[in-house]
Design a protein around this motif. Structure first.
Motif, PDB file in Angstrom:
ATOM      1  N   ILE A  79       0.836  -1.209   0.000  1.00 58.35           N
ATOM      2  CA  ILE A  79       0.000   0.000   0.000  1.00 58.35           C
ATOM      3  C   ILE A  79       0.865   1.251   0.000  1.00 58.35           C
ATOM      4  O   ILE A  79       0.571   2.230  -0.698  1.00 58.35           O
ATOM      5  CB  ILE A  79      -0.963  -0.007   1.203  1.00 58.35           C
ATOM      6  CG1 ILE A  79      -2.000  -1.123   1.043  1.00 58.35           C
ATOM      7  CG2 ILE A  79      -1.659   1.348   1.351  1.00 58.35           C
ATOM      8  CD1 ILE A  79      -2.875  -1.341   2.266  1.00 58.35           C
ATOM      9  N   TYR A  80       1.971   1.222   0.753  1.00 62.23           N
ATOM     10  CA  TYR A  80       2.865   2.392   0.798  1.00 62.23           C
ATOM     11  C   TYR A  80       3.467   2.660  -0.584  1.00 62.23           C
ATOM     12  O   TYR A  80       3.533   3.811  -1.040  1.00 62.23           O
ATOM     13  CB  TYR A  80       3.978   2.167   1.821  1.00 62.23           C
ATOM     14  CG  TYR A  80       4.467   3.428   2.500  1.00 62.23           C
ATOM     15  CD1 TYR A  80       4.448   4.670   1.867  1.00 62.23           C
ATOM     16  CD2 TYR A  80       4.953   3.387   3.807  1.00 62.23           C
ATOM     17  CE1 TYR A  80       4.886   5.814   2.502  1.00 62.23           C
ATOM     18  CE2 TYR A  80       5.391   4.526   4.459  1.00 62.23           C
ATOM     19  CZ  TYR A  80       5.355   5.734   3.798  1.00 62.23           C
ATOM     20  OH  TYR A  80       5.797   6.875   4.436  1.00 62.23           O
ATOM     21  N   VAL A  81       3.897   1.603  -1.263  1.00 60.18           N
ATOM     22  CA  VAL A  81       4.473   1.763  -2.600  1.00 60.18           C
ATOM     23  C   VAL A  81       3.411   2.289  -3.570  1.00 60.18           C
ATOM     24  O   VAL A  81       3.680   3.181  -4.391  1.00 60.18           O
ATOM     25  CB  VAL A  81       5.063   0.426  -3.102  1.00 60.18           C
ATOM     26  CG1 VAL A  81       5.467   0.530  -4.567  1.00 60.18           C
ATOM     27  CG2 VAL A  81       6.274   0.029  -2.261  1.00 60.18           C
ATOM     28  N   ILE A  82       2.194   1.723  -3.508  1.00 65.50           N
ATOM     29  CA  ILE A  82       1.100   2.186  -4.361  1.00 65.50           C
ATOM     30  C   ILE A  82       0.819   3.666  -4.089  1.00 65.50           C
ATOM     31  O   ILE A  82       0.616   4.461  -5.013  1.00 65.50           O
ATOM     32  CB  ILE A  82      -0.169   1.338  -4.116  1.00 65.50           C
ATOM     33  CG1 ILE A  82       0.019  -0.070  -4.699  1.00 65.50           C
ATOM     34  CG2 ILE A  82      -1.396   2.006  -4.732  1.00 65.50           C
ATOM     35  CD1 ILE A  82      -1.100  -1.036  -4.353  1.00 65.50           C
ATOM     36  N   SER A 201      -1.654  -7.481 -15.029  1.00 63.86           N
ATOM     37  CA  SER A 201      -0.793  -6.671 -14.162  1.00 63.86           C
ATOM     38  C   SER A 201       0.690  -6.805 -14.485  1.00 63.86           C
ATOM     39  O   SER A 201       1.536  -6.372 -13.699  1.00 63.86           O
ATOM     40  CB  SER A 201      -1.020  -7.070 -12.698  1.00 63.86           C
ATOM     41  OG  SER A 201      -0.693  -8.448 -12.511  1.00 63.86           O
ATOM     42  N   GLY A 202       1.021  -7.411 -15.632  1.00 68.13           N
ATOM     43  CA  GLY A 202       2.429  -7.663 -15.952  1.00 68.13           C
ATOM     44  C   GLY A 202       3.289  -6.419 -15.941  1.00 68.13           C
ATOM     45  O   GLY A 202       4.335  -6.366 -15.268  1.00 68.13           O
ATOM     46  N   ASP A 203       2.882  -5.381 -16.675  1.00 68.74           N
ATOM     47  CA  ASP A 203       3.666  -4.147 -16.737  1.00 68.74           C
ATOM     48  C   ASP A 203       3.733  -3.462 -15.385  1.00 68.74           C
ATOM     49  O   ASP A 203       4.779  -2.926 -15.000  1.00 68.74           O
ATOM     50  CB  ASP A 203       3.063  -3.185 -17.774  1.00 68.74           C
ATOM     51  CG  ASP A 203       3.245  -3.685 -19.202  1.00 68.74           C
ATOM     52  OD1 ASP A 203       4.119  -4.556 -19.415  1.00 68.74           O
ATOM     53  OD2 ASP A 203       2.521  -3.213 -20.086  1.00 68.74           O
ATOM     54  N   MET A 204       2.605  -3.478 -14.670  1.00 70.55           N
ATOM     55  CA  MET A 204       2.572  -2.845 -13.358  1.00 70.55           C
ATOM     56  C   MET A 204       3.487  -3.566 -12.374  1.00 70.55           C
ATOM     57  O   MET A 204       4.201  -2.941 -11.587  1.00 70.55           O
ATOM     58  CB  MET A 204       1.143  -2.832 -12.827  1.00 70.55           C
ATOM     59  CG  MET A 204       0.996  -2.161 -11.482  1.00 70.55           C
ATOM     60  SD  MET A 204      -0.645  -2.476 -10.838  1.00 70.55           S
ATOM     61  CE  MET A 204      -0.616  -4.261 -10.709  1.00 70.55           C
ATOM     62  N   THR A 205       3.492  -4.907 -12.438  1.00 70.57           N
ATOM     63  CA  THR A 205       4.364  -5.684 -11.565  1.00 70.57           C
ATOM     64  C   THR A 205       5.829  -5.356 -11.836  1.00 70.57           C
ATOM     65  O   THR A 205       6.621  -5.173 -10.906  1.00 70.57           O
ATOM     66  CB  THR A 205       4.116  -7.196 -11.759  1.00 70.57           C
ATOM     67  OG1 THR A 205       2.770  -7.501 -11.375  1.00 70.57           O
ATOM     68  CG2 THR A 205       5.075  -8.021 -10.917  1.00 70.57           C
ATOM     69  N   LYS A 206       6.199  -5.255 -13.105  1.00 68.47           N
ATOM     70  CA  LYS A 206       7.570  -4.879 -13.459  1.00 68.47           C
ATOM     71  C   LYS A 206       7.926  -3.504 -12.897  1.00 68.47           C
ATOM     72  O   LYS A 206       9.037  -3.284 -12.414  1.00 68.47           O
ATOM     73  CB  LYS A 206       7.736  -4.879 -14.984  1.00 68.47           C
ATOM     74  CG  LYS A 206       7.692  -6.252 -15.614  1.00 68.47           C
ATOM     75  CD  LYS A 206       7.781  -6.158 -17.132  1.00 68.47           C
ATOM     76  CE  LYS A 206       7.650  -7.527 -17.784  1.00 68.47           C
ATOM     77  NZ  LYS A 206       7.654  -7.442 -19.268  1.00 68.47           N
ATOM     78  N   GLU A 207       6.968  -2.569 -12.961  1.00 65.70           N
ATOM     79  CA  GLU A 207       7.206  -1.216 -12.460  1.00 65.70           C
ATOM     80  C   GLU A 207       7.386  -1.219 -10.944  1.00 65.70           C
ATOM     81  O   GLU A 207       8.262  -0.525 -10.413  1.00 65.70           O
ATOM     82  CB  GLU A 207       6.034  -0.302 -12.854  1.00 65.70           C
ATOM     83  CG  GLU A 207       6.227   1.156 -12.500  1.00 65.70           C
ATOM     84  CD  GLU A 207       7.392   1.800 -13.222  1.00 65.70           C
ATOM     85  OE1 GLU A 207       7.947   2.775 -12.668  1.00 65.70           O
ATOM     86  OE2 GLU A 207       7.750   1.333 -14.325  1.00 65.70           O
ATOM     87  N   ILE A 208       6.570  -2.009 -10.243  1.00 68.83           N
ATOM     88  CA  ILE A 208       6.696  -2.086  -8.781  1.00 68.83           C
ATOM     89  C   ILE A 208       8.024  -2.716  -8.392  1.00 68.83           C
ATOM     90  O   ILE A 208       8.717  -2.231  -7.479  1.00 68.83           O
ATOM     91  CB  ILE A 208       5.520  -2.879  -8.174  1.00 68.83           C
ATOM     92  CG1 ILE A 208       4.209  -2.092  -8.341  1.00 68.83           C
ATOM     93  CG2 ILE A 208       5.765  -3.163  -6.689  1.00 68.83           C
ATOM     94  CD1 ILE A 208       2.978  -2.827  -7.858  1.00 68.83           C
ATOM     95  N   ILE A 209       8.407  -3.787  -9.088  1.00 67.61           N
ATOM     96  CA  ILE A 209       9.703  -4.428  -8.819  1.00 67.61           C
ATOM     97  C   ILE A 209      10.844  -3.437  -9.046  1.00 67.61           C
ATOM     98  O   ILE A 209      11.786  -3.342  -8.251  1.00 67.61           O
ATOM     99  CB  ILE A 209       9.894  -5.671  -9.727  1.00 67.61           C
ATOM    100  CG1 ILE A 209       8.874  -6.759  -9.386  1.00 67.61           C
ATOM    101  CG2 ILE A 209      11.316  -6.205  -9.611  1.00 67.61           C
ATOM    102  CD1 ILE A 209       9.050  -7.397  -8.033  1.00 67.61           C
ATOM    103  N   LYS A 210      10.748  -2.682 -10.135  1.00 66.58           N
ATOM    104  CA  LYS A 210      11.767  -1.666 -10.446  1.00 66.58           C
ATOM    105  C   LYS A 210      11.841  -0.624  -9.336  1.00 66.58           C
ATOM    106  O   LYS A 210      12.934  -0.218  -8.910  1.00 66.58           O
ATOM    107  CB  LYS A 210      11.425  -1.005 -11.782  1.00 66.58           C
ATOM    108  CG  LYS A 210      12.426   0.039 -12.228  1.00 66.58           C
ATOM    109  CD  LYS A 210      12.000   0.643 -13.560  1.00 66.58           C
ATOM    110  CE  LYS A 210      12.940   1.764 -13.994  1.00 66.58           C
ATOM    111  NZ  LYS A 210      12.491   2.375 -15.276  1.00 66.58           N
ATOM    112  N   LEU A 211      10.670  -0.195  -8.857  1.00 68.37           N
ATOM    113  CA  LEU A 211      10.635   0.789  -7.771  1.00 68.37           C
ATOM    114  C   LEU A 211      11.269   0.237  -6.498  1.00 68.37           C
ATOM    115  O   LEU A 211      12.041   0.923  -5.824  1.00 68.37           O
ATOM    116  CB  LEU A 211       9.187   1.192  -7.485  1.00 68.37           C
ATOM    117  CG  LEU A 211       8.529   2.211  -8.408  1.00 68.37           C
ATOM    118  CD1 LEU A 211       7.043   2.318  -8.094  1.00 68.37           C
ATOM    119  CD2 LEU A 211       9.192   3.574  -8.264  1.00 68.37           C
ATOM    120  N   LEU A 212      10.940  -1.011  -6.185  1.00 68.35           N
ATOM    121  CA  LEU A 212      11.435  -1.603  -4.943  1.00 68.35           C
ATOM    122  C   LEU A 212      12.952  -1.764  -4.939  1.00 68.35           C
ATOM    123  O   LEU A 212      13.581  -1.739  -3.877  1.00 68.35           O
ATOM    124  CB  LEU A 212      10.764  -2.961  -4.710  1.00 68.35           C
ATOM    125  CG  LEU A 212       9.301  -2.904  -4.267  1.00 68.35           C
ATOM    126  CD1 LEU A 212       8.688  -4.287  -4.268  1.00 68.35           C
ATOM    127  CD2 LEU A 212       9.193  -2.275  -2.882  1.00 68.35           C
TER     128      LEU A 212
END
Length: 223
Positions: A79-82, A201-212
């Motif tokens: 939730i914090y990342v979102i 959610s493939g692209d979004m998952t990649k973006e979250i992983i990149k952010l993390l």
């Protein structure tokens, strides 16, 4: 007073009725000093548990890519990342008129979904058992039951104030905008879970992983 969030930290900081006792700079610095506060959003029960499952998936994905976290990545961290990513998205130049209209519409959808469940529960067809619950319309199922679950995240006050500033900006431009910060994040969270559920959610998952991989880890440890 304009309602920005349930915490309304920005109004506290900008309260002109409080007199600085140790000089303006000292007073102002003490007001903006970063502390953590519990930021709570209401999430339809199914989406809450689906988010927990998605957070575990992200944790495993990070491990597969050689990124080992020294904390447990769970729903609060997700939730914090979102939240952070959503604020960045808005500040990058989202069309505020379209953005405000979209959120108002989505709020109605969430409220109507909850009301439909209440009406359905009060009807003679409702049975309080798991078998009957499985037979309801898929459009209603995310709101069952007890409708919503409260998700709490320990956030930096500065981050909450940033979100409140955006809400304030939107409210000053659009009188019909009646959402507070927690409702905006609730809607964004549900939209993301809808993408996850739909397998989109493939692209979004990649973006979250990149952010993390570049995220301020200390912030996530403490939430």
């Amino acid at each position: 007073m304009m309602k920005l969030s349930r915490l309304n930290l920005l109004d506290e900081m900008l309260d002109e009725t409080e007199e600085p006792k140790k000089g303006f700079l000292s007073w102002f610095s003490s007001r903006i000093k970063s502390h953590r506060r519990l930021f709570k959003i209401e999430i339809p029960k199914y989406y809450y548990h689906r988010g927990e499952m998605y957070a575990k998936f992200l944790d495993h994905e990070l491990l597969d890519q050689g990124v080992e976290l020294d904390y447990q990545f769970g729903l609060s961290q997700l939730i914090y990342v979102i939240y952070d990513d959503y604020l960045r998205l808005i500040q990058r130049g989202a069309n505020m008129h379209s953005f405000a209209k979209h959120l108002i519409k989505q709020k109605r959808v969430v409220m109507q979904g909850t009301q439909n469940v209440r009406d359905w529960e009060q009807s003679s067809h409702y049975q309080y058992n798991a078998i009957e619950r499985q037979r309801i319309s898929p459009a209603l199922s995310p709101y069952l039951t007890d409708h919503t679950v409260t998700a709490g995240v320990m956030m930096e006050e500065d981050d909450i104030r940033d979100g409140e500033m955006i809400v304030r900006d939107i409210k000053r431009q659009y009188e019909e905008f009646n959402l507070i910060l927690e409702e905006m994040i609730q809607i964004r969270y549900v939209e993301i879970m809808d993408s996850v559920i739909a397998g989109e959610s493939g692209d979004m998952t990649k973006e979250i992983i990149k952010l993390l991989k570049t995220y301020e880890m200390e912030k996530l440890k403490r939430c």
